[in-house]
Enzyme design. Sequence first.
Site, PDB file in Angstrom:
ATOM      1  CG  HIS A  46      -0.428   0.475   2.510  1.00 45.07           C
ATOM      2  ND1 HIS A  46      -0.655   1.710   3.050  1.00 45.07           N
ATOM      3  CD2 HIS A  46       0.148  -0.583   3.542  1.00 45.07           C
ATOM      4  CE1 HIS A  46      -0.008   1.281   4.306  1.00 45.07           C
ATOM      5  NE2 HIS A  46       0.432   0.278   4.481  1.00 45.07           N
ATOM      6  CB  THR A  87      -6.164 -19.335   2.521  1.00 45.62           C
ATOM      7  OG1 THR A  87      -6.666 -20.510   3.055  1.00 45.62           O
ATOM      8  CG2 THR A  87      -6.307 -19.460   1.033  1.00 45.62           C
ATOM      9  CB  CYS A 127      -1.665  12.076  19.361  1.00 44.35           C
ATOM     10  SG  CYS A 127      -3.043  12.573  20.518  1.00 44.35           S
TER      11      CYS A 127
HETATM   12  C1  PLP Z   1       4.372   1.990   6.792  1.00 40.73           C
HETATM   13  C2  PLP Z   1       5.378   1.499   7.266  1.00 40.73           C
HETATM   14  C3  PLP Z   1       5.356   0.215   7.936  1.00 40.73           C
HETATM   15  C4  PLP Z   1       4.167  -0.640   8.380  1.00 40.73           C
HETATM   16  O1  PLP Z   1       3.538  -1.300   7.029  1.00 40.73           O
HETATM   17  P1  PLP Z   1       2.222  -1.775   6.983  1.00 40.73           P
HETATM   18  O2  PLP Z   1       2.085  -2.533   5.546  1.00 40.73           O
HETATM   19  O3  PLP Z   1       1.322  -0.654   7.014  1.00 40.73           O
HETATM   20  O4  PLP Z   1       2.287  -2.672   8.260  1.00 40.73           O
HETATM   21  C5  PLP Z   1       6.550  -0.099   8.550  1.00 40.73           C
HETATM   22  N1  PLP Z   1       7.740   0.575   8.199  1.00 40.73           N
HETATM   23  C6  PLP Z   1       7.862   1.612   7.611  1.00 40.73           C
HETATM   24  C7  PLP Z   1       8.929   2.351   7.386  1.00 40.73           C
HETATM   25  C8  PLP Z   1       6.639   2.194   6.965  1.00 40.73           C
HETATM   26  O5  PLP Z   1       6.478   3.305   6.435  1.00 40.73           O
END
Ligand code: PLP
Length: 395
Positions: A200, A236, A323
């Site tokens: 993402h 899965t 926060c």
């Molecule tokens: C967003 C992020 C994560 C966490 O990733 P997720 O897929 O949201 O669990 C870990 N490390 C860094 C540097 C990130 O920017």
Amino acid sequence: MIYADHAATTKMSRAAIEAMHPYMEELWGNPSSLYGFGQKAAEALSAARARIAGCIGASPEEIYFTSGGSESDNQALRSAVAAGERKGKKHILSSAFEHHAVLHTLRQLEKQGFEVELLPVHENGMIYPEQVADAIRADTCLVTIMYANNEIGSVMPVAGIGEVCRKKGVPFHTDAVQAVGHLAVDVRAQNVDMLSMSAHKFQGPKGIGALYVKKGIPLLPLIEGGAQERGRRAGTENVPAVMGMAAALEESLAHLKENTEKLFALRTKLIDGLSRIPHSVLNGDRKNRLPGNVSFCFEGVEGESLLLLLDERGICASSGSACTSGSLEPSHVLLAIGRPHEVAHGSLRLTLGAENTEEEVRQIMGAVSEAVDYLRAMSPLWKDKACGKKEFLLN
Ligand SMILES: *Cc1c(COP(=O)(O)O)cnc(C)c1O
């Protein structure tokens, strides 16, 4: 709406959405099923694994799908230190400005008897290979240093850090969640043993990521159950999400050069504009940073209030300060680079994506500048500073 929080998450690309569709509507079988319908999903999964591996210079057998960056970090750390512990090694080397997925896992490991050493971060947001070389000990079982920082955008000399670790025979993990899809990542050339990524953050779906583990490095499961992911991650497989991730990554890399150039230009404009606000400071190095990252501290301002004012103008941004549970603790990243508490409280992170425009950057500059003026005008502390009763912390 002006979206300037791409380090938090990104909009899925059209290519990613389209790649997922067939695996929800037509080829929705379980890849572990033996009949042809399931095997079609298994074939797609295996092709996607190879495509993703190819994007970071890995082999398909070195890629394990997870639920995202946090899980990849957790598994990499827990697995590597378990292997070290069997050899009596209990020293872990990391840095003070890692993501909480790493830092909070380290905190747990400390409770289990591991010794965690967090390297200090230079004021410019950097960790250098020499620091790692000096700190590695005979009983170091893991070095974990992030590739690029999610708050201040600084990009580490990963290849150099990897080289030091390789020479000393210590496994090296890097949280590359902010780097993959945005920088040229090559695990072989950069001497990386384990690497975390998350779809993402590069216009893929949420809830899917991968852990790269170099051949020969053992990997322990966090989640027990079926034999998926060669017995290292039960459950899965999320085939649609994996297909979306592969498509998103390939698309990001296909446009890497043009997007980087575009973001460099937008970022420079924004940094130049915000630098004109008095008593402000750019966090991280001016040059050596993620293409879309802009991070500032404004003296005499509360980051949260700034965010609310920007939100009223339809601007999505983020503050360094997390926060949590009502206590306003400033960001550990800004404290790590030496910002005083008061300054760290006035932080603003704007992370641009390829869809942002020059006009949006202009609007952001205007809105930030007005909001900072407004908040300072309301602050009694600021009045004391303005009339010389108190010292400014930033020039
Ligand atoms: C967003 C992020 C994560 C966490 O990733 P997720 O897929 O949201 O669990 C870990 N490390 C860094 C540097 C990130 O920017």
